[in-house]
Design a protein around this motif. Structure first.
Motif, PDB file in Angstrom:
ATOM      1  N   MET A  89      14.708  70.030  48.517  1.00 37.11           N
ATOM      2  CA  MET A  89      14.340  69.930  47.293  1.00 37.11           C
ATOM      3  C   MET A  89      15.902  69.189  46.595  1.00 37.11           C
ATOM      4  N   PRO A  90      15.540  68.351  45.676  1.00 34.27           N
ATOM      5  CA  PRO A  90      16.863  67.598  45.491  1.00 34.27           C
ATOM      6  C   PRO A  90      17.563  68.539  44.450  1.00 34.27           C
ATOM      7  N   GLU A  91      18.931  68.425  44.367  1.00 38.01           N
ATOM      8  CA  GLU A  91      19.857  69.185  43.760  1.00 38.01           C
ATOM      9  C   GLU A  91      19.442  68.921  41.800  1.00 38.01           C
ATOM     10  N   GLN A  92      19.363  69.898  41.157  1.00 38.08           N
ATOM     11  CA  GLN A  92      19.194  69.852  40.049  1.00 38.08           C
ATOM     12  C   GLN A  92      19.640  70.903  39.245  1.00 38.08           C
ATOM     13  N   THR A  93      20.206  70.608  37.796  1.00 36.01           N
ATOM     14  CA  THR A  93      20.790  71.681  37.118  1.00 36.01           C
ATOM     15  C   THR A  93      19.672  71.713  35.903  1.00 36.01           C
ATOM     16  N   VAL A  94      19.634  73.256  35.420  1.00 36.20           N
ATOM     17  CA  VAL A  94      18.699  73.524  34.372  1.00 36.20           C
ATOM     18  C   VAL A  94      19.456  74.046  33.144  1.00 36.20           C
ATOM     19  N   SER A  95      19.019  73.604  32.116  1.00 36.98           N
ATOM     20  CA  SER A  95      19.546  73.792  30.660  1.00 36.98           C
ATOM     21  C   SER A  95      19.290  75.251  30.296  1.00 36.98           C
ATOM     22  N   GLU A  96      20.133  75.895  29.349  1.00 40.68           N
ATOM     23  CA  GLU A  96      19.682  77.213  28.775  1.00 40.68           C
ATOM     24  C   GLU A  96      18.300  77.418  28.243  1.00 40.68           C
ATOM     25  N   GLN A  97      17.617  76.422  27.946  1.00 37.69           N
ATOM     26  CA  GLN A  97      16.394  76.503  27.647  1.00 37.69           C
ATOM     27  C   GLN A  97      15.245  76.490  28.902  1.00 37.69           C
ATOM     28  N   GLY A  98      15.917  76.369  30.034  1.00 36.60           N
ATOM     29  CA  GLY A  98      14.912  76.331  31.306  1.00 36.60           C
ATOM     30  C   GLY A  98      14.394  74.941  31.730  1.00 36.60           C
ATOM     31  N   THR A  99      14.768  73.959  31.007  1.00 37.48           N
ATOM     32  CA  THR A  99      14.463  72.552  31.435  1.00 37.48           C
ATOM     33  C   THR A  99      15.208  71.719  32.262  1.00 37.48           C
ATOM     34  N   PRO A 100      14.905  70.877  33.248  1.00 38.30           N
ATOM     35  CA  PRO A 100      15.770  70.167  34.165  1.00 38.30           C
ATOM     36  C   PRO A 100      16.777  69.248  33.373  1.00 38.30           C
ATOM     37  N   GLU A 101      18.183  69.241  33.695  1.00 39.04           N
ATOM     38  CA  GLU A 101      18.880  68.255  33.248  1.00 39.04           C
ATOM     39  C   GLU A 101      18.974  67.332  34.206  1.00 39.04           C
ATOM     40  N   LEU A 102      19.378  65.908  33.715  1.00 32.52           N
ATOM     41  CA  LEU A 102      19.604  64.784  34.735  1.00 32.52           C
ATOM     42  C   LEU A 102      21.040  65.029  35.275  1.00 32.52           C
ATOM     43  N   THR A 103      21.155  65.023  36.596  1.00 29.63           N
ATOM     44  CA  THR A 103      22.489  65.083  37.312  1.00 29.63           C
ATOM     45  C   THR A 103      23.394  63.781  37.037  1.00 29.63           C
ATOM     46  N   HIS A 104      22.965  62.562  36.789  1.00 25.09           N
ATOM     47  CA  HIS A 104      23.640  61.392  36.751  1.00 25.09           C
ATOM     48  C   HIS A 104      23.905  61.240  35.379  1.00 25.09           C
ATOM     49  N   PHE A 105      23.659  62.196  34.183  1.00 26.31           N
ATOM     50  CA  PHE A 105      23.884  61.733  32.964  1.00 26.31           C
ATOM     51  C   PHE A 105      24.361  63.092  32.314  1.00 26.31           C
ATOM     52  N   VAL A 106      25.387  62.882  31.663  1.00 25.56           N
ATOM     53  CA  VAL A 106      26.022  63.965  30.739  1.00 25.56           C
ATOM     54  C   VAL A 106      26.006  63.464  29.127  1.00 25.56           C
ATOM     55  N   ASP A 107      25.655  64.254  28.462  1.00 23.99           N
ATOM     56  CA  ASP A 107      25.477  63.771  26.882  1.00 23.99           C
ATOM     57  C   ASP A 107      24.674  62.430  26.813  1.00 23.99           C
ATOM     58  N   GLY A 108      23.676  62.085  27.671  1.00 21.14           N
ATOM     59  CA  GLY A 108      23.313  60.430  27.524  1.00 21.14           C
ATOM     60  C   GLY A 108      24.253  59.653  28.170  1.00 21.14           C
ATOM     61  N   LEU A 109      25.517  59.922  28.673  1.00 14.45           N
ATOM     62  CA  LEU A 109      26.071  58.965  29.231  1.00 14.45           C
ATOM     63  C   LEU A 109      26.031  58.996  30.799  1.00 14.45           C
ATOM     64  N   PRO A 110      25.920  57.990  31.576  1.00 18.70           N
ATOM     65  CA  PRO A 110      25.893  57.869  32.953  1.00 18.70           C
ATOM     66  C   PRO A 110      27.144  58.423  33.510  1.00 18.70           C
ATOM     67  N   ARG A 111      27.347  59.077  34.639  1.00 18.53           N
ATOM     68  CA  ARG A 111      28.513  59.675  35.729  1.00 18.53           C
ATOM     69  C   ARG A 111      28.121  59.593  37.109  1.00 18.53           C
ATOM     70  N   MET A 112      29.198  59.606  37.799  1.00 14.50           N
ATOM     71  CA  MET A 112      28.974  59.846  39.283  1.00 14.50           C
ATOM     72  C   MET A 112      28.916  61.412  39.385  1.00 14.50           C
ATOM     73  N   VAL A 113      28.241  61.781  40.085  1.00  9.48           N
ATOM     74  CA  VAL A 113      27.891  63.327  40.293  1.00  9.48           C
ATOM     75  C   VAL A 113      29.304  63.598  41.238  1.00  9.48           C
ATOM     76  N   ASP A 114      29.911  64.768  40.956  1.00 10.71           N
ATOM     77  CA  ASP A 114      31.109  65.396  41.578  1.00 10.71           C
ATOM     78  C   ASP A 114      30.737  66.004  42.826  1.00 10.71           C
ATOM     79  N   VAL A 115      30.839  65.569  44.284  1.00 12.32           N
ATOM     80  CA  VAL A 115      30.674  66.193  45.215  1.00 12.32           C
ATOM     81  C   VAL A 115      31.749  66.729  45.765  1.00 12.32           C
ATOM     82  N   THR A 116      32.789  66.764  45.288  1.00  9.45           N
ATOM     83  CA  THR A 116      34.233  67.377  45.741  1.00  9.45           C
ATOM     84  C   THR A 116      33.930  68.775  46.575  1.00  9.45           C
ATOM     85  N   GLY A 117      33.220  69.500  46.004  1.00 11.73           N
ATOM     86  CA  GLY A 117      33.055  70.989  46.289  1.00 11.73           C
ATOM     87  C   GLY A 117      31.884  71.129  47.551  1.00 11.73           C
TER      88      GLY A 117
END
Length: 167
Positions: free
Chosen positions: A1-29
């Motif tokens: 299953m692909p990694e996915q975060t879930v908001s407080e409302q229980g809806t999936p959040e996009l992993t490559h976008f934060v506040d509508g802006l693109p980002r590189m997912v941090d894989v440090t950990g």
């Protein structure tokens, strides 16, 4: 299953976008594991392009050899082309380019030991190899088509193994 975060409302959040802006997912950990991916692409040849390939009369040289080298180079340059892709160490790559009844079949297999997958490297290798076939044979025909680019398989990583259905 692909990694996915879930908001407080229980809806999936996009992993490559934060506040509508693109980002590189941090894989440090994430733990570096051995990962492999294979992909394919097809180059459909009209009769005149196939004839030029079979006759060995292509003035640019052997399209299949050049395509293989192009695919190997493409596997190592994926992060330069795919905007949110992590640069990872390609620890091994193999690109097979063969003339078959349906056209030229490209199969690329790429390996790494990294904290993120190698699927994009395999897909890029297959696609770049196919583009090199086109470039080498375009003098024989402009009707060459690159089709059916797809992931064939992957191993390793949190999401587990994948095997494409047979066609």
């Amino acid at each position: 299953m692909p990694e996915q975060t879930v908001s407080e409302q229980g809806t999936p959040e996009l992993t490559h976008f934060v506040d509508g802006l693109p980002r590189m997912v941090d894989v440090t950990g994430k733990v570096a594991t051995t990962r492999t991916a294979s992909a394919e692409a097809w180059v459909r040849l009209p009769p005149e392009a196939r004839a030029a390939l079979l006759a060995g009369t292509n003035p640019k040289g052997d399209p299949l050899v050049v395509a293989r080298l192009g695919g190997l180079a493409g596997s190592k340059r994926t992060a330069e082309l795919i905007l949110l892709c992590h640069p990872i160490p390609v620890t091994g790559a193999d690109v097979q380019v063969t003339l078959e009844d349906g056209g030229v079949r490209v199969e690329a297999t790429v390996r790494t030991t990294a904290p993120t997958g190698v699927e994009m490297e395999a897909l890029t290798a297959a696609t770049v190899a196919a583009l090199n076939v086109y470039d080498m044979l375009k003098a024989a025909s402009k009707a060459i088509e690159i089709t059916d680019v797809r992931l064939l398989s992957k191993t390793g990583g949190k999401s587990g193994d994948y095997q494409a259905p047979a066609r």
